[in-house]
Design a protein around this motif. Structure first.
Motif, PDB file in Angstrom:
ATOM      1  N   GLY A 140       0.640   9.639 -16.001  1.00 33.35           N
ATOM      2  CA  GLY A 140       1.458   8.553 -15.143  1.00 33.35           C
ATOM      3  C   GLY A 140       1.665   9.235 -13.781  1.00 33.35           C
ATOM      4  N   ASP A 141       1.060   9.844 -13.277  1.00 31.20           N
ATOM      5  CA  ASP A 141       1.111  10.120 -11.691  1.00 31.20           C
ATOM      6  C   ASP A 141       1.391   8.913 -11.031  1.00 31.20           C
ATOM      7  OD1 ASP A 141       1.083  12.653 -12.365  1.00 31.20           O
ATOM      8  OD2 ASP A 141      -0.637  13.300 -11.085  1.00 31.20           O
ATOM      9  N   VAL A 142       2.188   8.907 -10.072  1.00 31.48           N
ATOM     10  CA  VAL A 142       2.806   7.539  -9.321  1.00 31.48           C
ATOM     11  C   VAL A 142       1.519   7.206  -8.733  1.00 31.48           C
ATOM     12  CG1 VAL A 142       4.112   6.651  -7.403  1.00 31.48           C
ATOM     13  CG2 VAL A 142       5.228   8.632  -8.826  1.00 31.48           C
ATOM     14  N   TYR A 143       0.588   7.870  -8.048  1.00 30.53           N
ATOM     15  CA  TYR A 143      -0.638   7.402  -7.238  1.00 30.53           C
ATOM     16  C   TYR A 143      -1.846   7.302  -8.000  1.00 30.53           C
ATOM     17  CZ  TYR A 143       3.157   7.314  -3.794  1.00 30.53           C
ATOM     18  OH  TYR A 143       4.435   7.105  -3.009  1.00 30.53           O
TER      19      TYR A 143
END
Lengths: 228, 228
Positions: A81-84
């Motif tokens: 789920g890394d932001v980018y």
DNA sequence: GCAAAAGTGTTTCCGCTACACCCATGA
DNA sequence: TCATGGGTGTAGCGGAAACACTTTTGC
């Protein structure tokens, strides 16, 4: 069912790493999308989760829709789920891995898929987003799991020879084992049922076996631990 | 930072199972919320993930905000997403587990928390949603992990005796071990550094040890596998 | 001196490893 | 008859398990 049951959840998806084994290499099934976003690129089969759909069900549905695969071994892997990780907006993906009997698999790519191909784990193309990372993670997990859970069989035909099985383990775990010791160990576990012999091979025919899940389950209840 | 970086993602949360060990029992930290939803009920510390926040960061933040805990061992556990796990609307939760040195923990419950309490894993109250299921899953994972990763130390003070360590393993894994064999094994691993002796105990003082992570890391690089 | 926990070696046993040759089959 | 993989047993070693008594300390 409620009328919004088919609505997609925009920020939640599931991706699946599908492993197959062709008797010499461990492979991953990668697809090419026929629609945006990602049209024309190789990627892991994945899609959004629906509003009224459990995660496991979503993973199975997506697998079926995109590859035609059904009734295969699946397990939740990890949530990325890394932001980018997805460049347009935030999408968290619950990754799964699947083990399929590659021989049985007749690709039936769904309408959103223009191509599907097995890639050797050693010659993977560069995939978009964090898909290569997901595959690496899945491979690591598979290496651990296959030693302590009887899931290697999911990658072989229902009837297989001991050499095929040994070969599978050697390929996944990446080291060679002694033939006699391997046979002793696996047969000593009492979870294989001997069947008829192979036919039509250009050398001495080997005995075929199948994995006996019931036997395994009853052994497990008694505290038995599968381990190779 | 973008102006919406503090916006919460409504359908995504993180929950944390916090384990502690008080030299005789394995415990889980449960909190009572001072605000809705869930006000007045015991529950796992959890909260929504923010729009511009990675999962691991969110898990750490939530832990800190609700319990004051910081700098503790954390690991992603599993993602729970049954459609009706949260009754009001769909919320998928990425669960983590944490291991804390219970002696060091001075509860500093944040403003949203009215109470925080350690419960023995054997006497857990009924928690809302799927929180009991999450704890069971975490416990299962902990039992596996503690045997093959040097994480048990995270539950003990920095300096500990071998008896404390053995006791910890016996409690988590739920069976007794032989004292001499245990000591041989753990000392033979060469990851413990002997320190001074205990003081002020009402019996023969034991030698204290600490876990040497650097040694462990260098052994691991050489292919060494921790296993108890 | 007593209660409570620390600390310490040896023997036995079982499972893992190492190792090499003959057999069956189809071409 | 040859090429290819199938199938088989044993000896030695090393790590795991079983096992009980002495020591230190505070009270």
């Amino acid at each position: 069912m409620a009328k919004n049951s088919n609505q997609i959840i925009k920020n939640l998806s599931t991706d699946c790493v599908i492993f197959g084994f062709d008797n010499s290499e461990l492979k991953v099934l990668v697809i090419k999308l026929a629609v945006e976003p990602g049209k024309g690129e190789w990627a892991l089969p994945g899609s959004n989760i629906l509003q009224e759909e459990n995660l496991d069900i979503a993973a199975k549905r997506v697998l079926k829709e995109l590859t035609g695969l059904d009734n295969v071994y699946m397990e939740q892997l990890y949530t990325f789920g890394d932001v980018y990780r997805f460049p347009l907006f935030r999408v968290v993906t619950v990754a799964y891995f699947a083990l399929v009997k590659i021989e049985d698999y007749k690709p039936e790519p769904g309408p959103k898929v223009s191509d599907a191909q097995w890639f050797s784990i050693k010659k993977l193309p560069k995939l978009p987003f964090d898909h290569n990372e997901i595959i690496n993670y899945a491979l690591k997990r598979l290496k651990q799991r296959v030693r302590i859970r009887p899931i290697g069989f999911e990658l072989l035909p229902l009837k297989f020879t001991l050499s095929q099985l040994q070969n599978l383990y050697e390929t996944i775990m990446d080291f060679d084992m002694d033939k006699r010791n391997f046979r002793k160990k696996i047969l000593g576990m009492n979870v294989l049922v001997p069947l008829e012999k192979q036919k039509g091979v250009p050398h001495r025919a080997a005995k075929l076996y199948r994995f006996d899940k019931r036997k395994y389950d009853s052994l497990k209840e008694k505290g038995y631990n599968f381990e190779i």
